[in-house]
Design an enzyme around this catalytic site. Structure first.
Site, PDB file in Angstrom:
ATOM      1  N   ASP A  90     -20.326 -16.026  26.872  1.00 61.75           N
ATOM      2  CA  ASP A  90     -21.472 -16.221  27.554  1.00 61.75           C
ATOM      3  C   ASP A  90     -22.068 -17.429  28.259  1.00 61.75           C
ATOM      4  OD1 ASP A  90     -22.272 -13.426  27.250  1.00 61.75           O
ATOM      5  OD2 ASP A  90     -23.620 -13.784  25.555  1.00 61.75           O
ATOM      6  N   HIS A 102     -28.831 -17.195  27.048  1.00 59.91           N
ATOM      7  CA  HIS A 102     -28.988 -17.165  28.381  1.00 59.91           C
ATOM      8  C   HIS A 102     -30.113 -17.968  28.900  1.00 59.91           C
ATOM      9  CE1 HIS A 102     -25.638 -14.248  28.655  1.00 59.91           C
ATOM     10  NE2 HIS A 102     -26.339 -13.273  27.724  1.00 59.91           N
ATOM     11  N   HIS A 122     -20.417 -11.670  31.837  1.00 52.92           N
ATOM     12  CA  HIS A 122     -18.998 -11.147  31.332  1.00 52.92           C
ATOM     13  C   HIS A 122     -18.138 -11.275  32.454  1.00 52.92           C
ATOM     14  CE1 HIS A 122     -20.706  -9.161  27.625  1.00 52.92           C
ATOM     15  NE2 HIS A 122     -21.239 -10.245  27.560  1.00 52.92           N
ATOM     16  N   HIS A 136     -17.941 -14.978  21.420  1.00 52.29           N
ATOM     17  CA  HIS A 136     -18.526 -14.221  22.291  1.00 52.29           C
ATOM     18  C   HIS A 136     -19.782 -15.099  23.093  1.00 52.29           C
ATOM     19  CE1 HIS A 136     -19.916 -10.756  24.764  1.00 52.29           C
ATOM     20  NE2 HIS A 136     -21.237 -11.262  24.396  1.00 52.29           N
TER      21      HIS A 136
END
Length: 310
Positions: A249, A272, A86, A245
């Site tokens: 990421d 991720h 973040h 969101h």
């Protein structure tokens, strides 16, 4: 106040700024100090408060990532720093190229689960131009990675900058299938992405706690979903906050390429691990990209310290 600056020049902070909070996974307190850094330094984290008393500068690049399970972690052991994505998204979203980040704790604080707190700190410090051209990565040919039905890719863009197209799909309400597209600019990052919070399912909490994770997660820093509804009393900040969101990421993960990316990113059910695999695949495929702007290799940050940034 953020200064106006040519986007072709590298930037850094105008002054040092500090933040403090609790790590979402460790549940431990953490304090950050973000400081200006010279051109060519990049984003460098240093873990403080180690038992051996030595600094361990870690450049925020893919080769220094030790884990991408639920969050991005740089380094290993006592020198490791977790949940950097973040903060990295805030720096990349606001076009900040060079920052020295001292971290007193094992993890970047969760703040409110979004990048908003980091944006506020950067704004307080200000952004200034440096007398050096920015070095960017221009995508010249497509690269793609996949894991079952999930995939992510980078391709040349018809116009400059980073174009993002992110799609997610969850069986559970209230998420379902969401897709968002945008051409990244600092203004759009601030308005559309920075305030989007991380999310999780209450049914996953006990497993994560047994694994020693999510120990600092709460309704103050996570959108919690149970029985098809959002438990947070204030509800959602955006109707599609979940995919926003995920876009946040993505931006933080792509920053691990070590330079801004000029191209088109697209993903379906990414995360991720997939984002990191895409960055690694890109950097391992020289024919797929070209550096534009500054061609010098980044210099080590704070040469007076013990140990140079890796």
């Amino acid at each position: 106040m953020t200064s106006r600056r040519p986007t072709s020049l590298q930037t850094t902070l105008g002054a040092a700024t500090a933040l403090a909070g609790v790590g979402a996974h460790s549940g431990l307190p953490s304090r950050l100090v973000l400081s200006p850094a010279e051109a060519g330094s990049g984003i460098v984290f240093t873990r403080l408060g180690r038992a051996d008393g030595e600094d361990a500068p870690l450049r925020a690049v893919a080769r220094n990532v030790s884990s991408s399970d639920l969050c991005m972690r740089l380094g290993a052991g006592a020198a490791s720093i977790s949940t950097i994505e973040h903060l990295m998204a805030a720096l990349r979203g606001l076009c900040v190229d060079n920052v020295a980040i001292d971290v007193d704790g094992p993890e970047i604080p969760a703040m409110d689960g979004s990048a908003a707190g980091f944006v506020e700190a950067i704004d307080e410090a200000g952004i200034v131009s440096l007398r050096a051209p920015r070095r960017s990565i221009a995508i010249r040919a497509p690269v793609r990675v996949a894991d079952g039905a999930a995939w992510a890719e980078l391709a040349p863009a018809p116009a400059g900058g980073l174009h993002m197209d992110v799609e997610i799909s969850y069986a559970a309400a209230p998420i379902g299938r969401q897709r968002r597209r945008m051409r990244l600019t600092p203004a759009r990052f601030r308005a559309e992405i920075a305030r989007a919070r991380t999310f999780g399912f209450l049914t996953d909490a006990e497993r994560l706690w047994r694994e020693g994770r999510a120990l600092g997660a709460s309704l103050d820093n996570t959108i919690v979903i149970a029985e098809g509804r959002v438990l947070n009393p204030q509800g959602l900040r955006f109707d599609d906050e979940f995919v926003r969101h995920k876009m946040l990421d993505v931006l933080g993960d792509l920053a691990l390429a070590g330079a801004p990316i000029i191209g088109a990113f697209r993903s379906y059910r990414g995360g991720h691990r997939l984002n990191l695999a895409l960055v690694e695949t890109l950097l391992a495929t020289p024919s797929a990209f070209a550096f534009v702007g500054e061609e010098e290799r980044p210099r080590a940050l704070r040469p007076a310290r013990a140990g140079a940034a890796r």
